[in-house]
Design an enzyme around this catalytic site. Structure first.
Site, mmCIF file in Angstrom:
data_model
loop_
_atom_site.group_PDB
_atom_site.id
_atom_site.type_symbol
_atom_site.label_atom_id
_atom_site.label_comp_id
_atom_site.label_asym_id
_atom_site.label_seq_id
_atom_site.Cartn_x
_atom_site.Cartn_y
_atom_site.Cartn_z
ATOM 1 N N GLY A 14 0.819 -1.197 0.000
ATOM 2 C CA GLY A 14 0.000 0.000 0.000
ATOM 3 C C GLY A 14 0.857 1.252 0.000
ATOM 4 N NE ARG A 93 -10.469 4.906 12.463
ATOM 5 C CZ ARG A 93 -10.754 5.843 13.345
ATOM 6 N NH1 ARG A 93 -11.902 5.786 14.011
ATOM 7 N NH2 ARG A 93 -9.919 6.835 13.578
ATOM 8 C CG ASP A 153 -7.422 5.023 18.756
ATOM 9 O OD1 ASP A 153 -8.289 5.709 18.201
ATOM 10 O OD2 ASP A 153 -6.954 3.981 18.251
ATOM 11 N NE ARG A 156 -5.317 10.368 16.445
ATOM 12 C CZ ARG A 156 -5.984 9.776 15.475
ATOM 13 N NH1 ARG A 156 -6.950 8.900 15.756
ATOM 14 N NH2 ARG A 156 -5.705 10.043 14.214
ATOM 15 C CG HIS A 173 2.584 5.556 32.272
ATOM 16 N ND1 HIS A 173 3.375 5.093 31.243
ATOM 17 C CD2 HIS A 173 3.421 6.222 33.104
ATOM 18 C CE1 HIS A 173 4.636 5.443 31.453
ATOM 19 N NE2 HIS A 173 4.683 6.136 32.575
ATOM 20 C CG HIS A 180 -8.463 2.486 15.192
ATOM 21 N ND1 HIS A 180 -8.043 3.600 15.876
ATOM 22 C CD2 HIS A 180 -8.276 2.763 13.872
ATOM 23 C CE1 HIS A 180 -7.603 4.506 15.019
ATOM 24 N NE2 HIS A 180 -7.739 4.026 13.793
#
Length: 317
Positions: A14, A93, A153, A156, A173, A180
């Site tokens: 890809g 998604r 995620d 982020r 943490h 997802h």
């Protein structure tokens, strides 16, 4: 007698925005000696390889980069799959399932026909379902086919928590678990900020609130939508996330990353790939770590798993 030293090869399938971002970052990471780029658009793969090769004199270690075909997968230690129809504005998604399932089946067929016997890391969306399909189509052990899961995620979340608590994000943490996508959740009960729980921090300092943290979670969950709305696609951070996963594999790191791994009863969930904390090394997923969660968090986890299972069911028939 001519001697040939063993080299480490990574194959990328890809050459779109995510794949090209990953390839560029791999070209500077010094993790392998060979990177082969495979794409249905051979000219695009050739162009990316040419451009990357022109930068190799500036890199810290030599690397061979070329546009190849599926026969080049045979000697690869790791294959990273980013190919698939991209997520468009307004699409979730999960909307991508049907079209990308067909693409994944054909890609994996050609990978396995090459004689490949390494580790497959999937980033094509919806990544949890695509990871599960790649595993089913490949016939490889579950530990050797997994997805990027919630690694992005989680990154982020940590970045936003670092800003909120005014600390290095590497010292925040906390994990995003589950799909997802829209049903992911923040495991607040297991989070630690410089060693303290979220509850301890909220009790100690009225500058912080659960309402703020809830908004941070929403911003994490919806980050892709915000970025796609502004620039059309997300690719830099996931490229870095994929490099981090490949580094953990090739370096035999035994580190914990929130990847999309196949669960067999962990967290009361079985038979799907979903974002969980897992130990990653040269064998792939060494083990899934079951962190403590509240009853409410477990309910969110099970809901996320059920959404994935129901969405995937039609393409498994």
């Amino acid at each position: 007698m001519e001697l040939h030293a063993k080299v480490t090869r990574v194959a990328l399938i890809g050459a779109g925005a995510v794949g090209s971002s990953f390839a560029y970052q791999m070209s500077t990471a010094g993790l392998c000696e060979e990177l082969v780029i495979i794409d249905v658009n051979k000219a695009k793969a050739e162009g990316e390889a040419m451009d990357l090769n022109h930068g190799t004199p500036f890199s810290s270690s030599p690397m061979r980069i070329w546009a190849g075909d599926y026969s080049d997968c045979k000697e690869a230690e790791v294959i990273v799959i980013t190919a698939g129809a991209p997520q468009k504005p307004g699409e979730t998604r999960l909307d991508l399932v049907a079209k990308n399932a067909l693409i994944m089946k054909e890609m994996v067929r050609q990978i396995m026909e090459s004689g490949f016997d390494g580790i497959i890391v999937v980033a094509s969306n919806p990544v949890d379902i695509m990871s599960h399909l790649a595993w089913k189509y490949s016939g490889l052990p579950k530990s050797r086919v997994f997805g990027s899961g919630t690694v992005l995620d989680t990154a982020r979340l940590r970045q936003m928590l670092g800003e909120y608590f005014h600390i290095d994000s590497r010292n925040a943490h906390a994990y995003i678990l589950g799909e997802h996508g829209d049903t992911e959740f923040a495991a607040w009960s297991n989070s630690r900020i410089y060693g303290k729980t979220i509850d301890e921090l909220l009790a100690e300092d009225d500058r912080y609130s659960q309402a703020d943290l809830d908004q941070i979670y929403i911003n994490v969950r919806d980050a892709a939508y915000h970025i796609i709305e502004r620039k059309g696609a997300t690719y830099y951070a996931i490229g870095l996330g994929l490099v981090r996963i490949v580094r953990a594999i090739l370096g035999n790191e035994n580190c914990l990353l929130t990847v999309g791994a196949h669960v067999d009863g962990q967290y009361g969930i079985s038979g799907i790939h979903i974002g969980v904390p897992a130990i990653i090394n040269r064998q792939g997923v060494r083990e899934i770590i079951e962190v403590s969660l509240t009853e409410e968090e477990l309910k969110k986890f099970h809901h996320s798993a059920e959404v994935l299972r129901q969405t995937m069911e039609p393409v498994l028939r």
